[in-house]
Enzyme design. Structure first.
Site, PDB file in Angstrom:
ATOM      1  N   GLY A   1       3.957   0.682   2.399  1.00  0.00           N
ATOM      2  CA  GLY A   1       4.845  -0.393   1.962  1.00  0.00           C
ATOM      3  C   GLY A   1       5.518  -0.088   0.640  1.00  0.00           C
TER       4      GLY A   1
ATOM      5  NE  ARG B   1     -14.456  11.621   9.192  1.00  0.00           N
ATOM      6  CZ  ARG B   1     -13.429  11.123   8.505  1.00  0.00           C
ATOM      7  NH1 ARG B   1     -12.648  10.208   9.056  1.00  0.00           N
ATOM      8  NH2 ARG B   1     -13.164  11.532   7.286  1.00  0.00           N
TER       9      ARG B   1
ATOM     10  N   GLY C   1       0.849  -1.186   0.000  1.00  0.00           N
ATOM     11  CA  GLY C   1       0.000   0.000   0.000  1.00  0.00           C
ATOM     12  C   GLY C   1       0.881   1.230   0.000  1.00  0.00           C
ATOM     13  CG  LEU C   2      -0.772   5.321  -0.057  1.00  0.00           C
ATOM     14  CD1 LEU C   2      -1.437   6.526   0.581  1.00  0.00           C
ATOM     15  CD2 LEU C   2      -0.146   5.719  -1.372  1.00  0.00           C
TER      16      LEU C   2
ATOM     17  CB  SER D   1     -17.553  12.267  -0.005  1.00  0.00           C
ATOM     18  OG  SER D   1     -16.952  13.420   0.515  1.00  0.00           O
TER      19      SER D   1
ATOM     20  CG  HIS E   1     -13.215   4.853   7.376  1.00  0.00           C
ATOM     21  ND1 HIS E   1     -13.207   4.384   6.084  1.00  0.00           N
ATOM     22  CD2 HIS E   1     -12.552   6.038   7.350  1.00  0.00           C
ATOM     23  CE1 HIS E   1     -12.554   5.254   5.318  1.00  0.00           C
ATOM     24  NE2 HIS E   1     -12.136   6.249   6.063  1.00  0.00           N
TER      25      HIS E   1
END
Lengths: 256, 636, 221
Positions: B46, B331, B43-44, B285, B401
């Protein structure tokens, strides 16, 4: 939301491994119209597992249409008949009660079947590894705003960069050509100023590997564009062609 | 017995990282090629770490369970990435980003780490632009910014609604370049199932080849884990189907402490559950809350369709409870309030969903304006639900999430196992008890591009460049361990499928270790998880063969780990007798229902050391706030 | 020179050869048609047109060799692409939806091309041979040769059929060449596509009209 379940007949491609011969197996399912087609397969698999039978092997990951992992051919359409969505976004309400669905893997010589509906698409990554990048290391780069890029250019590059690399273009093409995928990648960099230093070198190395990987050539039927879940334009193929031809005639290198 | 040493460098916060970089030991360029580094996950975090380490000259072995590095779930991030560039000239600075992030995390993160994150954030944007990431631009050709939750400045860079995709493709392009230079070897379709320790140091991993089923051994001088978060413990989450905690959990069981497992983020605007077959939840979103009004019927089990319910029978509960923030409440508050009204039986059709209604906005601004603003989101909604949100109110519900908790790391991102580094969502480091929007991408890339390349090198500088043979007894022992586990799973041949058990676990976690927790529920959860774990090991059915492509077996191994991790999450939540960020204990709230922190007793990182299944030793890393004043988090 | 061989051997190189030769043949067809249309003026007009060409015979021979090379490259490459592409697509789908995602013209280039190829052989061995190497007596007329051949209904009907397929072939080939060269543009490409279709129709109708004219109207006599 509708609640009446749909009764469907599924004809699913089963194949032990890349060496074995595959065939269709029939399943009857009753599925909620609100389920996605992959959720329908999840349910079917749960049932098969409970019966001690081998579940249908298929791949998926994000289930939001962005990772490009899923890819089934449903009644002849890669990612199904609804335009601009990936398989995971295809919901059962788009089908009629009593319908028969033929579910097959992507078919191309460059995409050997690993099992059932799973194919190996590493050829696409080999193409990217041949030049789908800008040769910089981490650090030592200029400030992000040092380079002005027009909104139009940036937007065109983004149109190309939206490709999710799922391979549906290859699956849809009667020649199993990967040119939409490669064209999109080549275009992204060819459009941006950052990509200019390696522009002609890049297109040549990527096309060379594309040819080695056993993908066919483009005969401009444009089925790829019609079936692409992200609506990637064939203009990208044209851009790649142009850059490739220019590269070959411009290059001072005798061997390329 | 592990000892937590955060190794925070001395000196003023603004100089810590610079000084630390200078003080770190370096590996001579000619010696770098003698070192092998394993990076798990592409991913970002790694991909950026593997690419950067490869570019430095180390030999990198990168691993992913996907068919390609490009599939990692970073790709699904929508909104954007923060950086303290201050391009809009609106008063942003490194310090402000640092402040916002610590405050957003409800003062449960380590100051020094967060400051470094803010410091390198600007380099990330430069790096990504140089890679050809097509960020949004203004007509003048400069980069565009937008604002995001938890900040009063515009510091978010974005690429349409696919920022994660573009950043990941950028990081993968850097990785591909190193692959072509033969500095990185990418092993696809490999799932890491065990870490190999030699003399207490991380020296290799054991993987299962997901195509052939072979158990493979890989050796290196350091191991980097960037394997993401564990939201899938809830079964239904916004995570991808394959996102899992197995690699993190297996290293935890070998000695890496797990920090703050109870810090989970539940995102308020997701599409609700539609039926038993649902496999995941989709995020919509948060920007929709700018124009949408959230409501539920006043009456329990209201049978009428939303458009037939008159105004007087609707409860716009956020507007009622939080008149100043209304539908734009933070949130955690929005998520908890939705749960509250649904628990009362006033959700849509008595279930778990609330309405997000645009009819007022459409009447006020016209459909065209709404279409311009949210057209693509409305389309996604219609694709999934089959309902037209211009005519019928959307239905939304919160969903798991992101997990702020993760493996404990020191300032160098090194775990309690020497030579094992943890990057990205897999570590606990930067977000405290709550993560702000557009910060996950920032952290993943900061760790991978700008932190690990230094700190891993610093570690290797004191190691001998000797390769340990994969036939070393420790490798064989770990390999056998994995093999035995696979055989065990296949041999149970019970009558409950892996998914059935996972769904049950998910319900326990969601109901009792979800948005709101209490002592009684948490204790019940621990009991129920233990029972379910027993049930799993007695009655699970895993069909097929171990020496084959077997997806059920893959899932079974992951669920087995969730059944242990879930218990630790409950235990940690039970231990933390306060409410902070994503961790809300019903016993600890203000009169207005807000989270009530207890800084005197709980301003620490809870790091758990594994003893045996169901048993952990607790450790505390006290959090010191030298630069920011501990304050009640308030957005009024 | 090695690079040229490598280039024409690459996937895009093969397309490039198809496009270059194809576009050249497209130009040739216009010239060919212009000459043929003199048939509609009068017997004398046609005969004098052909005789005029005879004067520059050596030049024509050179042009013919080049043209032949273009045909050969185009046909050879076409068959080669077809064969290789078939290999790249190892198996077919159970349900065929190609009509929904592509045009029939684009999918059937190998068929239309093959029939035009057969036509070409026939055309060369009959008309072209007769014009160039036939017995030319005192009062011979090229026009008569045409009339003789087209009086044969089977021959004429095959000509018409081949010209319809030539139209199919050109309809796709014209715009396809532009795509291959990378000459696409949001504004101009739709025009190119329409021009290609117009060209294909004009060529097919005009060429096919000649055998029809001779078969049913005896060349207007």
């Amino acid at each position: 939301m509708s609640s009446e379940n749909l009764d469907l007949t599924l004809m699913i491609w089963r194949q032990e491994s890349s060496q074995s011969v595959g065939s269709f197996e029939e399943f009857k399912v009753s599925v909620s119209p609100d389920a996605s087609i992959l959720e329908m397969l999840d349910e079917l698999n749960n049932r098969l597992e409970k019966e001690g039978k081998n579940p249908v092997a298929f791949e998926s990951d994000c289930r939001e249409g962005i990772c490009g992992t899923c890819g089934l051919v449903i009644n002849g359409h890669p990612h199904g008949k609804i335009p601009n969505i990936a398989t995971c976004q295809l919901h059962m309400r788009n089908f009629e009660d009593g319908e028969t669905l033929y579910i097959e893997p992507f078919r191309a010589k460059a995409f050997p079947v690993l099992k059932d509906l799973i194919v190996e698409r590493d050829g696409m990554d080999k193409i990217l590894q041949a030049g789908g990048y800008i040769s910089i290391s981490t650090g030592g780069v200029p400030d992000a705003n040092e380079m002005l890029i027009s909104k139009e250019t940036s937007s065109l590059a983004m149109d190309a960069a939206e490709c999710i690399g799922c391979g549906a273009c290859v699956a849809a093409c009667k020649n199993a050509s990967a040119m939409l995928f490669v064209g999109a990648k080549v275009s992204q960099y060819a459009l941006l100023p950052q990509g200019q230093p390696e522009r002609y070198r890049r297109v040549q190395s990527m096309v060379a590997v594309m040819d080695e990987m056993g993908f066919g050539s483009c005969t401009n039927t444009y089925a790829c564009e019609a079936e692409c879940p992200k609506g990637i334009s064939i203009t990208n193929i044209a851009r790649m062609n142009r850059d490739f031809i220019v590269a070959k005639f411009k290059s001072q290198d005798e061997d390329s | 017995m592990i000892k937590l040493d955060s190794k925070i460098p001395e000196g003023p916060i603004a100089d810590k990282w610079t000084n630390h970089k200078f003080n770190m030991k370096l590996v001579n360029p000619a010696n770098k090629r003698k070192f092998d580094i394993i990076v798990v996950g592409t991913g970002l975090a790694g991909a950026s770490a593997a690419a950067s380490l490869g570019a430095l000259g180390y030999n990198v072995k990168a691993f992913t369970y996907h068919d390609s590095g490009r599939r990692a779930h970073s790709i699904a991030a929508q909104g954007g990435i923060n950086a303290a560039k201050n391009y809009p000239n609106d008063g942003d600075s490194v310090f402000r980003l640092f402040y916002d992030t610590v405050k957003g995390g409800d003062f449960r993160s380590r100051e020094a780490n967060v400051y470094r994150l803010a410091e390198v954030s600007n380099n990330i944007i430069d790096q990504c632009v140089a890679q050809g990431v097509p960020f949004a631009r203004e007509y003048g050709g400069l980069l565009d910014n937008r604002s995001f939750g938890g900040a009063q400045v515009s510091r978010t860079f974005y690429a349409r609604g696919q920022t994660g995709q573009q950043l990941l493709l950028g990081a993968i392009s850097a990785l591909n370049r190193e692959i072509s230079r033969k500095k990185v070897v990418l092993y696809t379709r490999r799932e890491m199932l065990e870490i190999v320790l030699v003399d207490g140091h991380a020296r290799g991993i054991i993987c299962r080849n997901l195509v052939t089923g072979e158990i493979e051994k890989y050796s290196a001088q350091a191991v980097v884990l960037a394997t993401g978060g564990y939201s899938n413990v809830y079964f239904l989450s916004t995570n991808a189907m394959n996102s899992n905690a197995t690699a993190a959990w297996r290293v935890h069981k070998k000695g890496a402490a797990f920090a703050n497992p109870c810090y989970t983020q539940i995102h308020p605007t997701c599409l609700p559950l539609h039926g038993g077959s649902q496999s995941k939840l989709t995020l919509m979103s948060e920007s929709l809350r700018n124009d949408g009004r959230i409501w539920v019927p006043k009456k329990k089990g209201e049978p009428r369709k939303p458009n037939d319910i008159p105004e007087e029978d609707r409860d716009y509960y956020l507007e009622r409870k939080y008149p100043s923030f209304g539908n734009l409440s933070p949130r955690d508050i929005s998520s908890r309030s939705a749960k509250e009204v649904c628990d009362e039986g006033r959700g849509v059709n008595g279930g778990e969903a609330v309405y997000l209604d645009f009819s007022d906005a459409i009447n006020r601004l016209g459909q065209k304006v709404i279409e311009e603003k949210y057209g693509n989101l409305f389309e996604i909604y219609e694709t999934i639900t089959g309902e037209n949100p211009y005519q019928v109110p959307m239905k939304i519900y919160p969903a798991p999430h992101y997990t702020m908790g993760g493996l404990w790391v020191d300032y160098n991102l090194e775990s309690t196992i020497p030579g094992l580094f943890i990057l990205g969502e897999a570590n606990f480091s930067d977000h405290g008890a709550n993560r702000l929007g557009a910060s996950a991408l920032m952290q993943g890339l900061a760790d991978g591009y700008f932190v690990a390349p230094f700190t891993v090198g610093n570690y290797l500088a004191s190691e001998k460049p000797e390769m340990i043979d994969v036939e070393h007894p420790e490798f064989i022992a770990s390999q056998n361990e994995v093999d035995d586990k696979v055989k065990k799973l296949l041999s149970i041949k019970g009558n409950k499928t892996v998914d059935e058990i996972h769904k049950k676990l998910g319900r326990i976690m969601w109901n009792k270790v979800g948005m709101a927790r209490n002592e009684k529920g948490l204790k019940e959860a621990i009991e129920e998880i233990r029972e379910l774990r027993d049930d799993f090991w007695k009655n699970v059915i895993v069909v097929g063969d171990g020496r084959d492509l077997n997806q059920t077996l893959e899932r079974a191994g992951r669920v087995a780990d969730y059944l242990e991790l879930g218990e630790l999450m409950a235990l940690d939540a039970l231990n933390r007798n306060e409410s902070c960020g994503g961790h809300f204990r019903e016993e600890y709230q203000t009169e207005g229902g807000e989270a009530l922190r207890n800084d005197d007793e709980y301003a620490y990182v809870a790091a758990w050391e594994f003893v045996e299944v169901g048993k952990w030793n607790p450790h505390k890393e006290l959090l010191e706030f030298e630069n920011l004043k501990l304050a009640t988090r308030s957005y009024i | 020179m090695g690079w040229i061989l490598k280039f024409v051997d690459s996937s895009i190189g093969k397309k490039f050869v198809m496009a270059v030769t194809g576009l050249s043949l497209i130009l040739f067809l216009i010239i060919h048609l212009a000459g043929n249309l003199t048939l509609y003026i009068s017997e004398e007009a046609f005969n004098s047109y052909v005789s005029t060409i005879d004067i520059i015979k050596p030049l024509i021979r050179v042009a013919e060799v080049i043209l032949a090379l273009f045909f050969i490259f185009h046909i050879y490459n076409g068959f080669r692409l077809w064969y290789e592409n078939r290999k790249a697509k190892s198996s077919k789908y159970k349900v065929n939806v190609s009509s929904k995602n592509s045009t029939i013209y684009s999918r059937t280039m190998i068929i239309s091309g093959s029939i035009v190829f057969i036509f070409l052989i026939l055309h060369l061995s009959t008309m072209w041979y007769a014009f160039n190497f036939g017995e030319h007596g005192e009062n011979h007329s090229y026009y008569k040769i045409v009339l003789d051949w087209f009086s044969n209904p089977v021959y004429s009907m095959f000509y018409v059929f081949a010209m319809v397929l030539l139209g199919f072939h050109l309809n796709h080939g014209f715009q396809s060449a532009f795509q291959t060269f990378g000459w696409t543009h949001k504004k101009y490409t739709p025009f190119i596509e329409k021009l290609g279709t117009l060209y294909a129709i004009v060529m097919a109708v005009a060429f096919a009209s000649i055998p029809i004219y001779f078969l049913f109207f005896f060349g207007g006599k």
